[in-house]
Design an enzyme around this catalytic site. Structure first.
Site, PDB file in Angstrom:
ATOM      1  N   THR A  84      20.369  -6.922  -8.286  1.00  0.00           N
ATOM      2  CA  THR A  84      21.459  -7.756  -9.102  1.00  0.00           C
ATOM      3  C   THR A  84      22.872  -6.857  -9.595  1.00  0.00           C
ATOM      4  O   THR A  84      23.822  -7.448  -9.351  1.00  0.00           O
ATOM      5  CB  THR A  84      21.067  -8.388 -10.105  1.00  0.00           C
ATOM      6  OG1 THR A  84      20.381  -7.537 -11.027  1.00  0.00           O
ATOM      7  CG2 THR A  84      20.068  -9.398  -9.652  1.00  0.00           C
ATOM      8  N   THR A  85      22.559  -5.511  -9.707  1.00  0.00           N
ATOM      9  CA  THR A  85      23.796  -4.647 -10.270  1.00  0.00           C
ATOM     10  C   THR A  85      24.149  -4.245  -8.727  1.00  0.00           C
ATOM     11  O   THR A  85      25.610  -4.314  -8.673  1.00  0.00           O
ATOM     12  CB  THR A  85      23.021  -3.602 -10.837  1.00  0.00           C
ATOM     13  OG1 THR A  85      22.336  -3.844 -11.973  1.00  0.00           O
ATOM     14  CG2 THR A  85      24.006  -2.789 -11.480  1.00  0.00           C
ATOM     15  N   ASP A 121      11.175  -8.155 -11.270  1.00  0.00           N
ATOM     16  CA  ASP A 121      12.073  -7.490 -10.043  1.00  0.00           C
ATOM     17  C   ASP A 121      11.045  -6.534  -9.094  1.00  0.00           C
ATOM     18  O   ASP A 121      11.081  -6.680  -7.963  1.00  0.00           O
ATOM     19  CB  ASP A 121      12.816  -6.538 -10.411  1.00  0.00           C
ATOM     20  CG  ASP A 121      14.108  -7.092 -11.338  1.00  0.00           C
ATOM     21  OD1 ASP A 121      14.109  -8.467 -11.221  1.00  0.00           O
ATOM     22  OD2 ASP A 121      14.921  -6.509 -11.577  1.00  0.00           O
ATOM     23  N   ASP A 158      18.898  -4.945 -16.520  1.00  0.00           N
ATOM     24  CA  ASP A 158      18.853  -5.631 -15.263  1.00  0.00           C
ATOM     25  C   ASP A 158      20.363  -6.495 -15.127  1.00  0.00           C
ATOM     26  O   ASP A 158      20.571  -7.033 -15.912  1.00  0.00           O
ATOM     27  CB  ASP A 158      17.770  -6.709 -15.462  1.00  0.00           C
ATOM     28  CG  ASP A 158      17.718  -7.565 -14.320  1.00  0.00           C
ATOM     29  OD1 ASP A 158      17.446  -7.169 -13.256  1.00  0.00           O
ATOM     30  OD2 ASP A 158      17.688  -8.818 -14.493  1.00  0.00           O
TER      31      ASP A 158
END
Lengths: 549, 542
Positions: free
Chosen positions: B97-98, B390, B64
């Site tokens: 988020t990446t 997520d 994550d």
């Protein structure tokens, strides 16, 4: 010392002293360095600075005042220039960069005159006269506005926002600034403290929200309380809803087993009594500046009262103004007439945080803005930008005079001052000319920061002005034009203040011919021998002696 | 200022580091890019995990982006900026988020090339701003409407989000659970509030032993062994106050003057506690859930009356219980009435792994649900928690916006193609910035392919060719290693994740590009490297 014999040391050992030309030069240099440091931030194409303080906190800003506040300026003359930015910010709210770089340039030009053996006081007088004339010319150029002309105000706000890193949200923020200012306009005055600005990270700047009312960055204290109250009667308390203890140390002494719970009962009853007083007034919403005891929360919850605790004092004052409530310091005095009212009070979730919105207030004189943005740096900078936009709109509304932006007034001033200087006799003429030349720096820097050829642009501007066209730089299109028509407009107050404070700072610095700095406290132990009291014994008439060690 | 000879005048505190102009911009860009590069390998279903060890030797293994960036101790101010970005993405939409960090890094990398070509940073900023706006527009056009009754679609969304995480092998199982859970908490306005979903982590067994409980589970045990372990048709009292002798706010002391009184005080205390217990039982409660402590003696009385009691329950759990069981939280036991009680069909203690937990099931309000996560080790359970979080977020997003876009880098490629067309309508140098923005978006399919062990350039060219023919749902399938219609593959993403990722990355890139001066006070360990010299050596401007 020129007086022969042993040097007489009258200052504490370790005191640093710079005199005469060296002192002036080093001061000018320091002031110029400060000006130079923020020069690249001027104008819509100006860049930002990233500042890291000793704790590792980061600020990214384009705002002159913020940058100068954050950098740790040491030199005393440099600090004076930083002061210019502060004054400008307090009085006008924008134009801080302009004021500082103008001060720097005035000093640079003064140095050239000093080299020509023109006495500092002549320059000071010349600058003073030029500044006075400049104000007069600015007034002549300014236009009176109709303060209900929202489109014009919108343009003013946009001009202030242009240089800030708020990109796509420019339109939205300028709209908010105008709407907020119009709403709080009261008897020709705009008190921008009435606008509360909150930051919540998440989404983008475009999601920034304008709320007609007060927003409290607090949650409703008890889960059982309603999350929404309509047509709310609001009580504002500056008193803790808790058991109040005596100032004296007090102790309960229980000597009878049957009375053991009576004391606790009594305490509960006291708390219930506090809440009952609130209930009796008919309040449905309670905003408390201090704490609220669990039990008090519970009793209020049972009555369907929405309560918020530990509200900031400034927010309490805003609430008071908005809802017409009176902040009550003791519950004894609380009566129905102290309550304020609002049409809609509710708890809302933004991201993970809960906020309490107080909307449709009795008086609409309080407005709030919730700034959104990808992270804290962005919302911080947006807050500063919004503050500046609010200030310029306020200035325009309060003064009623505006002036074109984009360097047009500076070119005009420079031209008129040059003309004026020819009417003067003596060396003062040179000083006024230097003042005029200094003003050229503003359009030059604007062009430079935008990557244009500054000399060409300046020449074109001068040519236009000589033909009576008061053109300035329209940097969004990258050409020279009638900036007033193009919507690049600033309040007169900003220009006036910038010219005034820059010239004042320059004059102040020019008058200094002696810098005496006490030794830093951090140094080694107390100096021996010399009696303290340094300056008292200074013989007069040493002003002109250079090279004192 | 060098020509103004003499001693340099220092206006900044000694030791202040300063970097200006191009050097500053370049260093900032590098710092941001490093962050993007660091987590790039975690992107997509073939992305790898990172193992992070902190100062205390605590280990986190995760895929994550937000968690990785939170755990690594970033020093450079601009790098921190990118880390914040990832955090905001997590808070706002819960996934991507990446993507956001990788995208921000790539935007800056491409901007650097433009800077080398002597394009003013402000021009790039303006171009990026326009591109980001346009990209949002295009994204809306690419989106497909979804009905929240379309469980299949929601499951695919959850599946896509978990595809890159440790739970990928059991993604079907988890997707079903996640969708079930989110649909349970949809309110009348068709909005889901996933804060009503409780997640309980217990190591033991394996991931597939994770399950949903239609109700609330408290990680607590029944306070007294003599109490019943199971209550049917429970009447539940929620008490926020301690069931023990409360002391007065004032200091109180007993003054016992007569030895014969000794006994009576002790007795009186016992009586008071008994009264408290009786209040609760008299109101008709057979389950007591207390936010604070319960006195031993009170436990005893409660047990005698057959009440199941739990103590020291978290405030947030109390609030969830209140919502689910229709109970009212009571702060003063004395006032308790039967109206304050809530109800549930069953309340029982059950073992999960080694620990006893309290299950409250069959609540009148069904909008409360608990997900019990199991897994071989704590590390696995933690990572599963992040993956499920997520997935819950993206399913919530889809339920709330009712729109999805294809995954697998398809929307990025489509936006890139359209932005290039848009660029041609612009005049001036902004055109180049818009093109750079388009190129940057393609880093997503590029990285997906790269992480899948494919030749990223080949894949990208293939993708562009397909999109040229108007097949805007074509993307990378890193699992099978080819370009195909992502829509038929069932890889779908929430539109708000993409929306937020593009707008945040663009906002951050613009902000970083606008910086031309970095001034760092001394004491910032590892601040910006290589100082540009103290304040004295600035170029003159004449």
């Amino acid at each position: 010392m020129a007086i022969q014999g042993q040097p007489i040391i009258i200052l504490k050992e370790g005191t640093e002293r710079t005199r005469g030309k060296d002192a002036t030069r080093s001061n000018i240099m320091a002031a110029r360095l400060v000006a130079d440091a923020i020069r690249s931030t001027l104008g819509p194409r100006g860049m930002d600075k990233l500042l890291v303080d000793t704790l590792g906190d980061v600020v990214i800003s384009n705002d002159g005042r913020t940058i100068l506040d954050e950098i740790d300026v040491q030199h005393p003359a440099a600090k004076m220039v930083v002061q210019v930015a502060k004054t400008q910010d307090q009085d006008a709210g924008d134009g801080t960069t302009t004021a500082v770089i103008l001060a720097g340039e005035l000093l640079r030009r003064a140095e050239v005159l000093l080299d020509k053996k023109i006495h500092a006081t002549v320059i000071v007088n010349g600058y003073k006269e030029a500044a006075e004339k400049a104000r007069q010319y600015l007034k002549e150029m300014a236009k009176q506005i109709d303060i209900t002309d929202e489109k014009l105000l919108h343009n003013i706000a946009k001009t202030a926002l242009n240089s800030k890193g708020v990109g796509g949200a420019k339109e939205l923020l300028s709209e908010i600034a105008v709407k907020a200012a119009m709403r709080i306009l009261d008897g020709g005055k705009v008190d921008i403290d009435l606008v509360s600005i909150l930051q919540k990270q998440g989404k983008g700047l475009e999601a920034t929200e304008f709320v007609e009312g007060v927003i409290l960055d607090k949650e409703v204290v008890h889960a059982r309380m309603p999350k929404k109250v309509e047509d709310a009667k609001i009580a504002l308390l500056n008193v803790a809803l808790e058991i109040k203890k005596t100032e004296y140390d007090a102790k309960i002494r229980i000597s009878d087993a049957t009375k053991m719970d009576a004391f606790k009962e009594e305490e509960s009853r006291i708390i219930k009594g506090l809440v009952d007083k609130i209930i009796a007034t008919g309040a449905k919403v309670v905003a408390c500046q201090k704490g609220i005891d669990d039990l008090a929360q519970y009793h209020m919850a049972k009555e369907g009262i929405l309560a918020v605790r530990r509200v900031k004092k400034s927010d309490m004052e805003k609430l008071a103004k908005a809802t017409g409530a009176r902040i009550v310091n003791t519950l004894e005095d609380l009566s129905a007439s102290d309550l304020g009212s609002a049409g809609d009070v509710r708890e809302t979730k933004i991201g993970d945080d809960k906020l309490v919105y107080v909307e449709k207030c009795a008086s609409p004189k309080a407005v709030s803005v919730v700034l959104r943005g990808a992270n804290k740096y962005i919302t911080d900078e947006a807050e500063r930008a919004l503050h500046d936009a609010l200030c310029v709109v306020r200035n325009a509304i309060e003064d009623g005079y505006v002036i074109a932006g984009g360097g047009a007034p500076e070119v005009m001033l420079a031209r008129k001052l040059r003309e004026y200087s020819t009417s003067l006799s003596g060396r003062k003429q040179l000083a006024v000319e230097a003042f005029a030349d200094s003003l050229d720096l503003i359009p030059k820097t604007l062009a430079e920061n935008a990557g244009m050829d500054a000399i060409d642009i300046l020449a074109q501007l001068k040519e236009a002005h000589s033909k009576g066209k008061l053109y300035g730089l329209n940097l969004l299109d990258g050409d020279i034009t009638d900036t007033f028509k193009a919507g690049v407009i600033e309040p007169l107050r900003i220009k006036e203040q910038a010219v005034r404070s820059a010239s004042e700072a320059a004059r102040l610095i020019l008058r200094i011919d002696d810098v005496i700095a006490a030794k830093k406290l951090a140094g080694e132990g107390p100096p021996g021998g010399m009696p303290p009291g340094g300056m008292g014994g200074m013989p007069p008439g040493m002003g002109g002696m250079p090279g004192m060690m | 200022m060098a020509q103004l000879s003499g001693t340099p005048v220092l206006i900044l505190r000694e030791g202040t580091e300063r970097t200006r102009g191009k050097d500053a911009t370049r260093q900032n860009i590098t710092a941001a890019r490093v962050i993007g590069e660091t987590i790039r390998s975690a992107l997509g279903p073939r992305g790898m995990d990172k193992m992070l060890v902190d100062n205390f030797d605590d280990v986190v293994i995760t895929n994550d982006g937000a968690t990785i960036l939170k755990e690594i101790d970033v020093q450079h101010p601009v790098a921190k900026f990118v880390v914040e970005l990832s955090k905001t993405q997590d808070d706002a939409v819960g996934d991507g988020t990446t993507t956001v960090a990788v995208l921000a890094g790539e935007l800056l990398k491409n901007a650097e090339e433009l800077l080398d070509a002597e394009i003013h940073p402000q021009v790039i900023v303006e171009g990026y701003r326009k591109s980001a706006e346009k990209a949002q527009e295009i994204l809306e056009q690419l989106a497909k409407d979804v009905s929240i009754d379309d469980r299949e679609m929601l499951k695919r969304v959850a599946h896509t989000s978990m595809g890159s995480k440790i739970v990928a092998d059991s993604a079907d199982y988890f997707a079903e659970m996640v969708v079930e859970a989110v649909l349970k908490v949809v309110n009348d306005e068709d909005k889901a509030d996933i804060s009503n979903i409780l997640i309980i982590k217990k190591e033991g067994e394996d991931l597939l032993a994770s399950h949903l409980i239609d109700g609330i589970v408290l990680d607590k045990e029944v306070v007294d062994p003599n109490m019943p372990k199971k209550i049917e048709k429970a009447k539940i009292a929620l008490v926020a106050d301690a069931i023990e002798l409360t002391k007065t706010e004032f200091d109180a002391e007993l003054s016992i003057t007569d030895p014969s009184q000794l006994e009576s005080f002790v007795q009186r205390e016992a009586e008071m506690i008994k009264e408290l217990a009786n209040k609760i039982t008299n109101a008709g409660a057979n389950v007591l859930i207390c936010q604070k402590g319960i006195d031993d003696l009170a436990q005893h009385y409660l047990a005698k009356k057959g009440v199941l009691a739990v103590r020291r329950v978290k405030k947030s759990d109390m609030e969830k219980l209140a919502k689910a069981t229709d109970a009212k939280i009571i702060s003063s036991v004395k006032d308790i009435t039967s109206d304050d009680l809530g109800s549930a069909d069953h309340v029982y203690e059950n073992k999960v792994g080694d620990d006893d937990m309290i299950f409250v099931e069959g609540c009148p309000e069904t909008k409360a649900i608990t997900l019990i996560l199991r897994g071989g080790t704590e590390l696995v359970v933690d990572e599963a928690d992040r993956a499920v979080h997520d997935a819950l977020c993206v399913v919530r997003n889809v339920v709330n916006d009712k729109k999805v876009v294809a995954g697998g880098g398809a929307p990025e490629t489509a936006i890139a193609a359209k932005l290039r067309d848009y660029a041609d309508t612009l005049t001036g140098r902004e055109q180049l910035a818009v093109k750079a923005f388009a190129d940057s978006l393609e880093i997503i399919p590029f990285t997906l392919a790269e992480n899948g062990g494919l030749d990223p350039l080949d894949i990208l060219m293939q993708l562009r060719a397909e999109h040229k023919q108007g097949k805007s749902t074509f993307g990378v399938n890193p699992i099978d290693g080819r370009v195909e219609d992502i829509d038929t593959l069932g890889v779908v993403d929430s539109i708000s994740v993409k929306r937020q990722a593009i707008s945040s990355a663009a906002e951050a890139a613009q902000m970083i590009l606008r910086i031309d001066d970095v001034i760092a006070s001394k004491g910032t360990a590892g601040g910006p490297p290589s100082p540009g010299g103290p304040g004295g050596d600035m170029d003159d401007y004449d």
